[in-house]
Design an enzyme around this catalytic site. Structure first.
Site, PDB file in Angstrom:
ATOM      1  N   GLU A 296       0.840  -1.215   0.000  1.00 34.68           N
ATOM      2  CA  GLU A 296       0.000   0.000   0.000  1.00 34.68           C
ATOM      3  C   GLU A 296       0.873   1.264   0.000  1.00 34.68           C
ATOM      4  O   GLU A 296       0.521   2.265  -0.627  1.00 34.68           O
ATOM      5  CB  GLU A 296      -0.956   0.001   1.195  1.00 34.68           C
ATOM      6  CG  GLU A 296      -1.938  -1.185   1.238  1.00 34.68           C
ATOM      7  CD  GLU A 296      -2.782  -1.368  -0.029  1.00 34.68           C
ATOM      8  OE1 GLU A 296      -2.920  -0.405  -0.807  1.00 34.68           O
ATOM      9  OE2 GLU A 296      -3.259  -2.491  -0.261  1.00 34.68           O
TER      10      GLU A 296
ATOM     11  N   CYS B 297       6.797  -9.984  -7.083  1.00 37.47           N
ATOM     12  CA  CYS B 297       7.135  -8.631  -6.616  1.00 37.47           C
ATOM     13  C   CYS B 297       6.066  -8.204  -5.619  1.00 37.47           C
ATOM     14  O   CYS B 297       4.881  -8.535  -5.785  1.00 37.47           O
ATOM     15  CB  CYS B 297       7.143  -7.668  -7.815  1.00 37.47           C
ATOM     16  SG  CYS B 297       7.245  -5.931  -7.346  1.00 37.47           S
TER      17      CYS B 297
END
Lengths: 450, 186
Positions: free
Chosen positions: B134, B149
């Site tokens: 985030e 990733c």
């Protein structure tokens, strides 16, 4: 694929629009939203999307009506209906009217992810299908003509195509008009990893500078007089595919700068636009002009030349591969036999000799036209000399006319030596005889090197 | 460096805001990971009250967007705010989210609700991964197509557990470029 995929969300609930937009933007899509069917139809002019996510229940124009209206303009667009629980039947009805799929709000994150993967896979399949259909239709337009060849120069070209196709390096194809440079470009595309992507061709010599700029880069609505709606350019549409610029020598130095930038940055700006648009395409260029001499005349930028000319493929003219003429002529004969319903058996030996002696300034294209004309006018079982007419007959080599065989041979040797700049080895190869035989004939006819 | 003292957040780059009761160790682990993997100084602010304003009775969940709005309205402190809640979060289109953030914005929130495991270390590791993801969005980084990733879209707890705690080279570069642009780093 995501970068080039445009999504439009049509929902009267602003929160739904914002929430979906935020999710898709994070996932790399280009997204626009509309709060009603009417607003969405207006927006379609500026933002023709690939995928539409449409709420079924909206005040005014509902999702079903929007679907019908949209399909009039964009029959191939994927339209996904969104529904709340309890209205699944309506969504199923929408699918019967042409919607691609439907889903219930809210959805599981995993479902959304898989759903988008499925939509993108369908989109890729659809595009691949269109590309294959185009390829099939091109079978009759001559896609395989350039590959009907036995000669060593063409075998070398085929090997080169196989060698360079997998990379993404820009390729410059050179050669005279009619040798099939565009077919070589297509062959490279269909043998590359980008074969599922689009192959887009632009003939740079057939458009004015401003039209070419708009064709390549696209434009935003109102960018210039007459730009009544936004339009994607070929550079943008060629994302994940190949862009083929034919007659690249005709591009102005100013436009070369813009193209160079797009090639280096892998992004472009539409005319009148301010938002860079990412586009990953392979560039294949072709020209019959001598670009290095255009550089000397300041008509071509050297940085542009070196950028587009990472790999060069030079397609030889037909007169330099005489071995291919009989097989090509036979190939065209079979094709036009089929088209005209005739059953001509082949060419007389004299006709074949005449075909081999002609200088073919229009190359394969000219040979095809000559054979087509011959098939149409032929009355007998075979095509003879009398059926072969050339647009650009050459007195010294085009036709035997009333010459004796000796005169004809002298003319042919002279012409070949001239075209080979006096190089005896090259001339003997082109004539299909030994070097020593040619030298003996030159001595007998008292011919010099040029 | 993680600092728990209130009133020091002006020195940090990102403030971590526990909303309602939140496991303090989870807050510390998230802060340490932000420092280590992204290089953002993280400070933990005092807890905010329970986010009753974001409760959705029909879904028995909390609206992530409403919590983000409140976090965004905090004027003082660091440029970025990362809220941490124990309650279950959702958005208008998704049945649940592990976290939510504004792309290139100021505030994000993560929930520990669906990250819980009987092994608390695993819970904290999951929280750290979501916090990093985030925060990547806050720095303007979108979802990454490389499956291992941290910026890849993760839709289930199983996929989250399979994800290594690292960014791919391209995302790492983008993060560093974004930090340089925002904070003038070299």
């Amino acid at each position: 694929m995501k970068f080039s995929t445009r999504i439009m969300i049509v929902d009267d609930e602003e929160m739904i629009c914002e929430s979906l937009q935020a999710w898709f933007v994070k996932d790399g899509y280009q997204v626009e939203t509309a709060l009603s069917g009417e607003a969405a139809l207006k927006l379609v002019e500026d933002f023709p999307a690939d995928i539409y996510l449409v709420d079924i229940k909206m005040p005014g124009m509902d999702g079903i009506e929007f679907l019908s209206r949209l399909k009039e303009h964009q029959p191939n667009a994927a339209v996904v209906m969104m529904t709340a629980h309890g209205t699944v039947q309506t969504a199923v009805d929408a699918m019967k009217r042409g919607a691609t799929d439907y889903f219930c709000k809210p959805f599981d994150p995993d479902e959304l992810s898989l759903f988008m993967e499925r939509l993108l896979a369908n989109k890729a399949l659809r595009e691949e299908n269109i590309a294959l259909k185009e390829l099939l239709s091109e079978h009759h337009d001559g896609f395989f003509d350039v590959f009907i060849a036995h000669s060593n120069p063409m075998r070398a070209i085929f090997a080169r195509i196989e060698e360079v196709a997998p990379s993404s390096a820009p390729i410059l194809i050179t050669g005279e008009t009619g040798v099939g440079k565009d077919m070589v470009a297509k062959a490279i595309h269909f043998r590359s990893d980008r074969s599922c992507g689009p192959f887009l061709a632009v003939n740079c010599g057939s458009l004015s500078e401003s039209l070419l700029e708009s064709e390549l880069f696209g434009h935003e609505r109102g960018a210039f007089t007459g730009a009544i709606k936004a339009r994607r350019g070929r550079l943008e549409m060629a994302h994940n595919g190949t862009l083929f610029l034919d007659e690249v020598g005709e591009i102005s130095p100013k436009m070369q700068v813009s193209l160079l930038r797009a090639l280096e940055e892998k992004s472009l700006l539409r005319l009148g636009g301010s938002q860079p648009i990412a586009s990953d395409f392979r560039l294949i260029s072709a020209t019959h002009r001598d670009l290095p001499s255009l550089i000397k005349e300041n008509q071509c930028r050297d940085d542009f030349y070196y950028r587009i000319n990472v790999i060069t493929i030079d397609v030889p003219p037909l007169r330099e591969r005489l071995d291919d003429i009989p097989v090509l002529a036979d190939h065209f004969l079979r094709r036009y036999n089929e088209e005209t319903g005739k059953s001509l058996g082949g060419f007389t030996q004299k006709a074949l000799d005449l075909l081999a002696s002609y200088h073919w300034p229009g190359n394969i294209r000219e040979l095809r036209n000559v054979v087509e004309r011959a098939v149409v006018i032929a009355r007998g079982r075979m095509i003879g000399v009398e059926e072969l007419t050339f647009v650009n007959p050459r007195a010294d080599a085009g036709s035997m006319g009333s010459m004796t065989l000796r005169e004809y041979e002298i003319n042919q040797i002279k012409a070949t030596l001239e075209s080979c700049n006096g190089n005896i080895l090259r001339a003997s190869k082109r004539l299909g005889i030994d070097r020593s035989t040619l030298m003996r004939k030159m001595k007998r006819y008292q011919l010099g090197r040029c | 460096m993680t600092r728990d003292r209130p009133g020091r957040s002006e020195e940090s780059h990102i403030d971590i805001v526990p909303i309602g009761w939140v496991d303090a160790l989870a807050v510390s682990v998230v802060a340490a990971n932000l420092q280590t993997l992204i290089g953002l100084n993280a400070a933990a602010l005092p807890s905010h009250p329970d986010p009753e304003y974001a409760y959705l009775p029909l879904r028995s969940q909390y609206a992530a967007g409403e919590i983000i709005k409140v976090l965004e309205s905090i004027d003082d402190g660091a440029r970025f705010k990362l809220g941490i809640v124990q309650c279950d979060l959702c958005t208008p289109i998704l049945k649940f989210v592990f976290g939510e953030s504004q792309l290139g914005g100021k505030a994000a929130v993560i929930s520990l609700h669906r990250l819980r495991d009987k092994d608390s270390a695993r819970t904290y590791l999951r929280a750290a991964k979501i916090g990093l993801h985030e925060t990547g969005h806050l720095l303007g980084i979108g979802h990454c197509r490389i499956p291992d990733c941290l910026m890849a879209f993760v839709s289930s707890i199983e996929k989250l557990d399979g994800l290594p705690s690292r960014f791919c080279t391209a995302c790492k570069y983008e993060i560093s470029r974004s930090l340089n642009h925002i904070f003038g780093r070299t």
